[in-house]
Design an enzyme around this catalytic site. Structure first.
Site, PDB file in Angstrom:
ATOM      1  N   ASP A 263      47.091  36.426  42.719  1.00  0.00           N
ATOM      2  CA  ASP A 263      46.202  35.640  43.577  1.00  0.00           C
ATOM      3  C   ASP A 263      46.935  34.395  44.094  1.00  0.00           C
ATOM      4  OD1 ASP A 263      44.232  37.429  42.888  1.00  0.00           O
ATOM      5  OD2 ASP A 263      43.428  36.161  41.279  1.00  0.00           O
TER       6      ASP A 263
HETATM    7  N1  URA Z   1      44.374  38.799  37.305  1.00  0.00           N
HETATM    8  C1  URA Z   1      43.774  37.902  38.128  1.00  0.00           C
HETATM    9  O1  URA Z   1      42.597  37.621  37.995  1.00  0.00           O
HETATM   10  N2  URA Z   1      44.531  37.313  39.059  1.00  0.00           N
HETATM   11  C2  URA Z   1      45.859  37.559  39.228  1.00  0.00           C
HETATM   12  O2  URA Z   1      46.498  36.964  40.097  1.00  0.00           O
HETATM   13  C3  URA Z   1      46.459  38.492  38.362  1.00  0.00           C
HETATM   14  C4  URA Z   1      45.688  39.106  37.419  1.00  0.00           C
END
Ligand code: URA
Length: 247
Positions: free
Chosen positions: A106
């Site tokens: 993310d």
């Molecule tokens: N899980 C999440 O919630 N976000 C990420 O970026 C990676 C794994």
């Protein structure tokens, strides 16, 4: 490495321009092969033994590139984006223009991201059938339930009814009321926002998330957020090996 390939393909792959631009550059006498001007951009060359230059500058060939990036927050795991900087914008020393991130973190997640143009390796690492381990470190807001470890180990049902595989929760520091807890979580799949959604299911909120490892590849902690380096030969060999063993 490929035995013989077209000169224009070689230079296009190395980001020197489109095929028609390369054709024009050759026509103008700007390209040499082993020091001799080459006007035919479709001729075959050997990437391993011929020295190709544009305007006198040697253009080396790399069939595959592999980089470990410590992704910082604020950049997107994409190859292009109209609004944000991408993880590829950070790989300034790359040779090829067909690199991509293996999986997504993310925008606000930090940590390990593999950047390559090796589609086979990426496919094997990301395949849901392979269950490649991913280890995350997170800071969590809200009281972690006493049975959080057992519930993660049993597998959770997320708010949209998605079932997760069993995950291993390690409590690094349990925060008291109003404090943050710190955890390490190992998951064996990569669903959308998986870690955040797993904690939401437990009534907690992830305020900081960092990926520490993916399969055998572990984040080099000497890399600061935003920094990257090529994978070592050992890292690549190990990644290829475990990836095959898990088939
Ligand atoms: N899980 C999440 O919630 N976000 C990420 O970026 C990676 C794994």
């Amino acid at each position: 490495m490929k035995e013989l390939m077209r000169l224009d393909k070689y230079l296009t792959e190395m980001g020197e321009g489109t095929r028609s631009q390369i054709k024009e550059m050759a026509r103008k006498g700007r390209i040499t092969v082993n020091g001799v001007t080459e006007k035919k951009s479709d001729r075959k060359i050997s990437p391993s033994s011929d020295a190709v230059a544009v305007d006198g500058r040697i253009v080396a060939y790399a069939e595959y590139e592999y980089y470990m990036l410590h992704k910082p927050e604020g950049v997107v795991s994409a190859t292009e984006d109209r609004r944000h900087r991408t993880v590829l914008d950070l790989i300034t020393g790359r040779m090829r223009d067909d690199l991509f991130p293996v999986g997504r973190l993310d925008i606000d997640t930090e940590g390990l991201l593999l950047i390559t143009n090796d589609g086979d390796l990426a496919h094997r690492l990301l395949s849901p059938k392979k269950h490649v381990d991913k280890v995350y470190y997170a800071k969590i807001e809200g009281m972690l339930p006493e049975d959080a470890k057992e519930r993660m180990a049993a597998g959770l049902t997320l708010s949209d009814e998605t079932e997760t595989l069993p995950a291993d929760l390690e409590l690094v520091r349990r925060g008291g009321c109003g404090e943050l807890s710190e955890i390490r979580l190992t998951i064996h799949e990569g669903k959308f926002h998986q870690v955040k959604r797993m904690f939401e299911t437990l009534g907690c909120h992830v305020v900081y998330l960092k990926r520490l490892s993916m399969g055998t590849l572990t984040l080099d902690e000497t890399l600061k957020p935003g920094e990257y380096r090529p994978l070592t030969r050992e890292e690549l060999e190990l990644l290829n090996k475990t990836d095959q063993e898990q088939e």
